[in-house]
Design a protein around this motif. Sequence first.
Motif, short mmCIF file in Angstrom:
data_model
loop_
_atom_site.label_atom_id
_atom_site.label_comp_id
_atom_site.label_asym_id
_atom_site.label_seq_id
_atom_site.Cartn_x
_atom_site.Cartn_y
_atom_site.Cartn_z
N GLU A 73 36.50 13.18 70.82
CA GLU A 73 36.58 14.63 70.69
C GLU A 73 35.25 15.14 70.15
OE1 GLU A 73 39.04 18.11 68.29
OE2 GLU A 73 39.89 16.09 68.44
N LEU A 74 34.63 16.05 70.88
CA LEU A 74 33.32 16.59 70.50
C LEU A 74 33.50 17.87 69.70
CD1 LEU A 74 31.94 16.01 74.04
CD2 LEU A 74 31.05 14.84 72.03
N ARG A 75 32.84 17.97 68.55
CA ARG A 75 32.97 19.15 67.70
C ARG A 75 31.60 19.65 67.25
NH1 ARG A 75 38.07 17.73 63.63
NH2 ARG A 75 39.59 17.20 65.30
N LEU A 76 31.43 20.96 67.34
CA LEU A 76 30.20 21.61 66.89
C LEU A 76 30.41 22.12 65.47
CD1 LEU A 76 27.33 22.69 67.69
CD2 LEU A 76 28.49 24.81 68.39
N GLY A 77 29.52 21.71 64.55
CA GLY A 77 29.69 22.20 63.18
C GLY A 77 28.76 21.49 62.22
N ASP A 78 28.78 21.98 60.98
CA ASP A 78 27.88 21.52 59.94
C ASP A 78 28.54 20.46 59.07
OD1 ASP A 78 25.86 21.24 58.13
OD2 ASP A 78 26.10 23.21 57.20
N GLY A 79 27.96 19.26 59.05
CA GLY A 79 28.41 18.22 58.16
C GLY A 79 29.87 17.87 58.33
N SER A 81 32.37 19.64 57.48
CA SER A 81 33.23 20.82 57.64
C SER A 81 34.04 20.75 58.94
CB SER A 81 32.40 22.11 57.62
OG SER A 81 31.55 22.17 58.76
N VAL A 82 33.63 19.89 59.87
CA VAL A 82 34.33 19.77 61.15
C VAL A 82 35.62 18.96 61.02
CG1 VAL A 82 32.17 19.94 62.45
CG2 VAL A 82 33.05 17.69 61.79
N GLN A 99 19.49 13.22 50.13
CA GLN A 99 19.92 14.49 49.55
C GLN A 99 20.87 15.23 50.47
OE1 GLN A 99 19.36 15.44 46.38
NE2 GLN A 99 20.84 17.06 46.86
N THR A 100 20.59 15.24 51.76
CA THR A 100 21.50 15.90 52.71
C THR A 100 22.84 15.19 52.75
OG1 THR A 100 19.65 16.68 54.06
CG2 THR A 100 21.80 16.57 55.13
N THR A 101 22.82 13.86 52.71
CA THR A 101 24.07 13.10 52.67
C THR A 101 24.88 13.46 51.45
OG1 THR A 101 23.01 11.25 53.84
CG2 THR A 101 25.06 10.78 52.66
N ILE A 102 24.23 13.54 50.29
CA ILE A 102 24.92 13.90 49.05
C ILE A 102 25.51 15.30 49.15
CG2 ILE A 102 24.51 14.45 46.61
CD1 ILE A 102 22.43 12.13 46.65
N GLU A 103 24.76 16.23 49.71
CA GLU A 103 25.28 17.59 49.87
C GLU A 103 26.52 17.62 50.76
OE1 GLU A 103 21.89 19.69 51.32
OE2 GLU A 103 20.86 19.67 49.37
N MET A 104 26.51 16.84 51.85
CA MET A 104 27.67 16.76 52.73
C MET A 104 28.89 16.22 51.98
SD MET A 104 26.31 15.23 56.34
CE MET A 104 25.06 16.03 57.34
N LEU A 105 28.69 15.14 51.23
CA LEU A 105 29.81 14.52 50.52
C LEU A 105 30.32 15.41 49.41
CD1 LEU A 105 28.44 10.86 50.30
CD2 LEU A 105 30.10 11.78 51.94
N THR A 106 29.42 16.10 48.72
CA THR A 106 29.83 17.00 47.64
C THR A 106 30.65 18.16 48.18
OG1 THR A 106 27.85 16.42 46.37
CG2 THR A 106 28.97 18.46 45.77
N PRO A 109 35.27 17.30 49.11
CA PRO A 109 35.89 16.48 48.05
C PRO A 109 36.96 15.53 48.55
CG PRO A 109 36.50 18.80 47.84
CD PRO A 109 35.41 18.74 48.84
N TRP A 110 37.48 15.76 49.74
CA TRP A 110 38.51 14.87 50.27
C TRP A 110 37.98 13.46 50.58
CZ3 TRP A 110 37.14 12.92 54.91
CH2 TRP A 110 36.29 13.68 55.73
N VAL A 111 36.63 13.28 50.60
CA VAL A 111 36.12 11.93 50.83
C VAL A 111 36.49 11.00 49.68
CG1 VAL A 111 34.21 12.70 52.28
CG2 VAL A 111 33.84 12.40 49.82
N ARG A 112 36.97 11.59 48.58
CA ARG A 112 37.43 10.79 47.46
C ARG A 112 38.87 10.33 47.64
NH1 ARG A 112 33.88 12.00 42.80
NH2 ARG A 112 32.27 13.44 43.55
N ASN A 113 39.46 10.67 48.79
CA ASN A 113 40.80 10.15 49.07
C ASN A 113 40.77 8.64 49.13
OD1 ASN A 113 41.62 12.78 49.29
ND2 ASN A 113 41.81 12.79 51.51
N GLU A 114 41.81 8.03 48.64
CA GLU A 114 41.86 6.57 48.62
C GLU A 114 41.74 6.00 50.03
OE1 GLU A 114 44.83 2.98 47.13
OE2 GLU A 114 45.26 5.07 46.63
#
Length: 222
Positions: A73-79, A81-82, A99-106, A109-114
């Motif tokens: 599935e192709l999605r257009l979007g920033d970091g 947020s897709v 730094q860009t990677t950190i900004e994306m992860l910050t 917050p759901w990337v902290r899901n187990e």
Amino acid sequence: MIAPKLDQRLQAAADLVRPCDTAADIGCDHGKLSAYLACTGRARRVIAADLRPGPLSTARKTCEEAGCLEKVELRLGDGLSVLAPGEAQAVVIAGVSAQTTIEMLTAAPWVRNEGTQLVLIPATKAPVLRRWLWENGFLLNAERLVCAAHRWYAVMDAVYTGTVRQPTDAECLLGLTQEQPGAAEYRAQQVSRLKKFRRGLDQDPEAARRADALLRQLEGEG
């Protein structure tokens, strides 16, 4: 389906992705990693995302030629947020700065899901990303070293555990790479970069002191 051939960095990333229902390729560019994950069955479904329409169009063509478009599935979007929280069990972020990677992860917050796996290939400043991961409760499971265009890159496999670490400067500089093929070359590259960084610290005595101490440690161990 015919999986496309990957360069060393993307192959290392693909090898680290654990088999899962849905994987996300953030900043998919030409779409080769997305197609590879879909063709090989590493992921049942792949979300290929990019900020620009041009790369998405190329990714669509790549997946069509590989015969796996129905799985991508192709999605257009920033970091990130897709993605909806929990939608992907494995997330690959390749080719952008630490730094860009950190900004994306910050911003997600759901990337902290187990159990959400992060496979990261920072284009620059890998030590900054390692420090952020450890200080924010992520565990580095593994790293793979690859050489591309005469530069060494670290491909990281991380997951959130909630356990915060305060790593040493040496740990941040070298991570889990010391037992990897290419470790000596990577270490030499990192020491060279640290020396260059040190030359710009004359107005920051504390940072200069830490850099000098780290250089003495590394060169003494070498």
